[in-house]
Structures are given as structure tokens and as C-alpha cells.
Write an enzyme that holds these catalytic residues in place. Structure first.
Site, PDB file in Angstrom:
ATOM      1  N   LEU A   1       0.856  -1.195   0.000  1.00 23.72           N
ATOM      2  CA  LEU A   1       0.000   0.000   0.000  1.00 23.72           C
ATOM      3  C   LEU A   1       0.882   1.231   0.000  1.00 23.72           C
ATOM      4  O   LEU A   1       1.784   1.348   0.832  1.00 23.72           O
ATOM      5  CB  LEU A   1      -0.883   0.028   1.258  1.00 23.72           C
ATOM      6  CG  LEU A   1      -1.984  -1.021   1.414  1.00 23.72           C
ATOM      7  CD1 LEU A   1      -2.572  -0.947   2.818  1.00 23.72           C
ATOM      8  CD2 LEU A   1      -3.069  -0.829   0.366  1.00 23.72           C
ATOM      9  N   HIS A   2       0.612   2.145  -0.922  1.00 20.60           N
ATOM     10  CA  HIS A   2       1.402   3.379  -0.931  1.00 20.60           C
ATOM     11  C   HIS A   2       0.639   4.585  -1.459  1.00 20.60           C
ATOM     12  O   HIS A   2       1.100   5.713  -1.314  1.00 20.60           O
ATOM     13  CB  HIS A   2       2.671   3.189  -1.760  1.00 20.60           C
ATOM     14  CG  HIS A   2       2.417   3.149  -3.250  1.00 20.60           C
ATOM     15  ND1 HIS A   2       1.950   2.033  -3.889  1.00 20.60           N
ATOM     16  CD2 HIS A   2       2.544   4.109  -4.197  1.00 20.60           C
ATOM     17  CE1 HIS A   2       1.806   2.299  -5.181  1.00 20.60           C
ATOM     18  NE2 HIS A   2       2.147   3.543  -5.401  1.00 20.60           N
ATOM     19  N   ARG A   3      -0.524   4.374  -2.068  1.00 15.21           N
ATOM     20  CA  ARG A   3      -1.214   5.514  -2.690  1.00 15.21           C
ATOM     21  C   ARG A   3      -1.709   6.488  -1.626  1.00 15.21           C
ATOM     22  O   ARG A   3      -2.299   6.084  -0.624  1.00 15.21           O
ATOM     23  CB  ARG A   3      -2.383   5.039  -3.546  1.00 15.21           C
ATOM     24  CG  ARG A   3      -1.909   4.279  -4.765  1.00 15.21           C
ATOM     25  CD  ARG A   3      -2.893   4.295  -5.899  1.00 15.21           C
ATOM     26  NE  ARG A   3      -2.259   3.683  -7.063  1.00 15.21           N
ATOM     27  CZ  ARG A   3      -1.557   4.346  -7.963  1.00 15.21           C
ATOM     28  NH1 ARG A   3      -1.412   5.652  -7.852  1.00 15.21           N
ATOM     29  NH2 ARG A   3      -0.996   3.724  -8.983  1.00 15.21           N
TER      30      ARG A   3
ATOM     31  N   ARG B   1       6.687   6.128   3.388  1.00 16.16           N
ATOM     32  CA  ARG B   1       5.605   7.029   3.771  1.00 16.16           C
ATOM     33  C   ARG B   1       4.479   6.269   4.463  1.00 16.16           C
ATOM     34  O   ARG B   1       3.870   6.753   5.417  1.00 16.16           O
ATOM     35  CB  ARG B   1       5.051   7.780   2.559  1.00 16.16           C
ATOM     36  CG  ARG B   1       4.111   8.941   2.956  1.00 16.16           C
ATOM     37  CD  ARG B   1       3.555   9.717   1.785  1.00 16.16           C
ATOM     38  NE  ARG B   1       2.537   8.989   1.070  1.00 16.16           N
ATOM     39  CZ  ARG B   1       2.710   8.434  -0.127  1.00 16.16           C
ATOM     40  NH1 ARG B   1       3.870   8.527  -0.728  1.00 16.16           N
ATOM     41  NH2 ARG B   1       1.736   7.790  -0.733  1.00 16.16           N
TER      42      ARG B   1
ATOM     43  N   ASP C   1      -2.370  -1.658  -3.940  1.00 14.98           N
ATOM     44  CA  ASP C   1      -2.896  -0.515  -4.686  1.00 14.98           C
ATOM     45  C   ASP C   1      -1.917  -0.096  -5.776  1.00 14.98           C
ATOM     46  O   ASP C   1      -2.021   0.989  -6.340  1.00 14.98           O
ATOM     47  CB  ASP C   1      -3.239   0.651  -3.751  1.00 14.98           C
ATOM     48  CG  ASP C   1      -2.045   1.168  -2.956  1.00 14.98           C
ATOM     49  OD1 ASP C   1      -0.893   0.775  -3.239  1.00 14.98           O
ATOM     50  OD2 ASP C   1      -2.249   1.991  -2.032  1.00 14.98           O
TER      51      ASP C   1
END
Length: 374
Positions: free
Chosen positions: A217-219, A252, A292
Site C-alpha cells: 500500500l502506498h497511494r 511514507r 494498490d
């Protein structure tokens, strides 16, 4: 004759690598230089990284660095303009949808240098995604469009692109994953952190005891909003009660896990960012991938691995229409529903789309060689 091959982030190099290998293999192909804009600094992009890809180190490293979208794009444009004015290429090839793609295509076009866009025509129709803006602007000024799937051909036609400029060639990312999977088959993977984790799973017994899932997950829309991230995390915790998950965490994303106090529970193993081969070694054997990532939707389809995409839209619909990907959105109930169907053996049976055969780069080089040499 000279082509600049532009890359700004690690996934870009995976896309240009098959093109480099195809250019090297063809005696009449134009010369090329690999331009690394330095959009992302990545400690994994060392000598071994380029050796694994089977390509040389970049010829130019621009060291653009980070900053806001405007700052980063401006720095890349200034540096790339100086480069093109010092040694003018006959064409500039950009890949994907990052800020480097946008910046270098604008600079080239203003200098009257033809632009080739690889992965052209993809559309999410979500203008809140910076990548969608990059795709639209790049395609509005490109000269040659190298397309991965039928939907992209239709988008470009609808936007008024000339038919003879649109080339449905297949997917260089698939070229790369097939190339790397073959290399991995004969490599010693025992040193990978992911191999050690897989070995630990095998100690749990046969059959279901060995199964695991992979999460990425990074969006920003998923991980920068505390409420959205918490809902997704809740679904992942429930899945992990039945299937242990390993989660290589984007920096992040990790910062937001700590900032928002996200509870992922005891059955989700957090790992650091993985090198390409180590990560491929992990997800290729997963029972399910929950992600994602745009690229991972395609790579899982290429290798037939079940994938649940945690997004409300995708610019890669062929992975849903034909491949092993399902679009679940961000509603926890929908994520759980799709994951559990897969774990019960009731998931969709996908196939590898047309022209995703490992030869897209050869087709691209065929076209570029004819176009540039006239």
C-alpha cells in the site's frame, strides 16, 4: 542516431531494461543513452540491481531529488534541457506516468525532438491522481504511442491521435517480469530475507499451513487519510486471521502507520522495502496479493497470481477483464469478500492478455528503428 531512454524511479528501469536489451540485440538499432533523472533516490538501485536487469548503469545521473510536484518537475526540466542542448538526441523515449515522464517529454517537444511514450493511453479518469495528469499531458504531445492493452488504444483514438502513431505492442513490464522469473528459477535465492520468511512458513506444516499473502500500500488516497487507512487495516487484520500476510512497507506508509496508530495485529509481518528479485521471489508464490500498485496488478496477471486491488478505479482494466486481478475498492467488506473467495478456491481464472508474451520491447525497437532511420 541517438535515443535518450528516460527513467526517474526504480519501476521505470524495469520498463526500459527490456528496451535496452532489444536495442543491444539489433545491429541496425540506433545508439542509446540511459538518463536517470534522479527523481527518486533508492538505496536498492546499486550495481547488483542493474546486473539483475541485464543492463548497464545509467549514462547520465541528473540528481533532481525530491520536493513538491512543481519543484521536482521544474528541476528535471531544467537539467534535461541542458542535457539535450549539449548533445541533441534524435528521439526521447519516456515510460509510465511519473514526473520525469512529464518533464522530459515537455522539454523534448519544445526542442522539436520527437517523443515516444511507452505505456501510452492508460486512463483512470481520476484527476485527483497526479499520475493521471502526467499521462494526459505526455500523451497530448507525444509522437509515438506504445500501448499495452486495447482500452488504451481506444482512449488514444477518442483523443484524436493519428492511427499510424498508435502501436499496440504488448507490455515491457511483462517482458521484464518473465525475464526475471526465468533468472530467479536458476538463481540462489537462499540469501533473500523473503526466502527465510517463506521457509518459516513451511515449518507450519503442509497445504494451508504454508500459504501466505502479500500486501503493498502506498497511494496517498489509501495511506494519507487516517480513517481510510484504518478501515483497510481492519480488513487486512481479518484476512490475516486466516492467512498470514507479509507487508513490505513503503517509507511514507510506515510513517503513517506510526502517526495514525494503525493496528495491523500479530499476523501481519512488516518488512522493509525489497529489492526486485527478492520481492518477486515473495509474491510469485503468494496465495493472494493485496495491493494498490498499478504495476503489481500487471505483474500478477503476467504470472497468474490472484490479486485484489484496493482502489476504486484502475487505469489497467485488462488485468480485471482478462487477468487474475479483481478491483475491490476500499470498502472492508468488499476486500474481505474478494480475498475469501480466492482463499476458498473460488477466485476468477485469469489469463495472460494478447501480446503479453515477453516480446513487446522487440516490437518497440522495430518501430523506432524504422521511424528514426526514416
Amino acid at each position: 542516431m541517438l535515443i535518450y531512454l528516460v527513467a526517474g524511479a526504480r519501476p521505470n528501469f524495469m520498463k526500459i531494461a527490456p528496451i535496452v536489451r532489444a536495442l543491444q540485440a539489433r545491429a541496425d538499432a540506433p545508439a542509446f543513452k540511459i538518463i536517470h533523472t534522479g527523481q527518486h533516490y533508492d538505496r536498492e538501485m546499486n550495481d547488483v540491481f542493474f546486473e539483475e536487469l541485464g543492463i548497464p548503469q545509467p549514462d547520465v545521473f541528473m540528481a533532481a531529488g525530491g520536493g513538491s510536484h512543481a519543484q521536482q518537475t521544474a528541476k528535471i526540466m531544467i537539467g534535461f534541457e541542458e542535457l539535450c542542448q549539449g548533445e541533441r538526441p534524435d528521439a526521447v523515449l519516456v515510460v509510465g506516468d511519473v514526473n520525469s515522464t512529464l518533464a522530459c517529454s515537455i522539454v523534448a517537444k519544445k526542442l522539436n525532438i520527437p517523443v515516444a511514450h511507452v505505456e501510452a493511453g492508460l486512463r483512470s479518469f481520476d484527476m485527483a491522481m497526479p499520475e493521471e495528469i502526467n499521462r494526459l499531458v505526455t500523451d497530448s504531445i507525444s509522437d509515438w504511442f506504445f500501448v499495452t492493452e486495447p482500452s488504451a488504444v481506444e482512449h488514444l483514438r477518442r483523443e484524436g491521435k493519428k492511427e499510424d502513431a498508435i502501436h499496440y505492442v504488448g507490455h515491457v513490464m511483462v517482458d521484464n517480469v518473465l525475464y526475471q522469473a526465468e533468472k530467479l528459477g536458476s538463481a540462489d535465492a537462499s540469501a533473500f530475507e523473503t526466502s527465510k520468511w517463506k521457509a518459516e512458513r513451511k515449518k507450519g506444516g503442509n497445504g494451508a499451513g504454508q500459504r501466505y499473502g502479500v500486501v503493498t500500500l502506498h497511494r496517498p488516497s489509501n495511506v494519507d487519510d487516517a480513517a481510510t487507512f484504518a478501515r483497510i487495516a481492519g480488513a487486512l487484520k481479518e484476512i490475516a486471521a486466516d492467512l498470514p500476510l507479509i507487508f513490505p512497507v513503503h517509507p511514507r506508509t510506515r510513517a503513517n502507520i506510526e502517526k495514525f496508530g494503525i493496528d495491523l495485529g500479530p499476523n501481519i509481518t512488516l518488512a522493509g522495502p525489497q529489492a526486485y528479485m527478492a520481492f518477486l521471489n515473495l509474491w510469485k508464490d503468494a496465495a493472494v496479493v493485496l495491493t494498490d500498485s498499478g504495476g503489481l496488478q500487471e505483474e500478477t496477471t503476467a504470472l497468474g497470481v490472484p490479486c485484489v486491488t484496493i482502489r476504486e478505479n484502475t487505469e489497467r482494466p485488462v488485468t480485471v477483464d482478462e487477468g487474475s486481478n479483481v478491483l475491490a475498492g476500499t470498502d472492508p467488506a468488499a476486500i474481505l469478500l474478494e480475498a475469501r473467495k480466492i482463499l476458498r478456491g473460488e477466485g476468477k481464472q485469469g489469463r495472460r492478455p494478447h501480446l503479453w508474451d515477453g516480446k513487446a520491447a522487440e516490437r518497440i525497437v522495430d518501430v523506432l528503428t524504422k521511424e528514426i532511420r526514416g
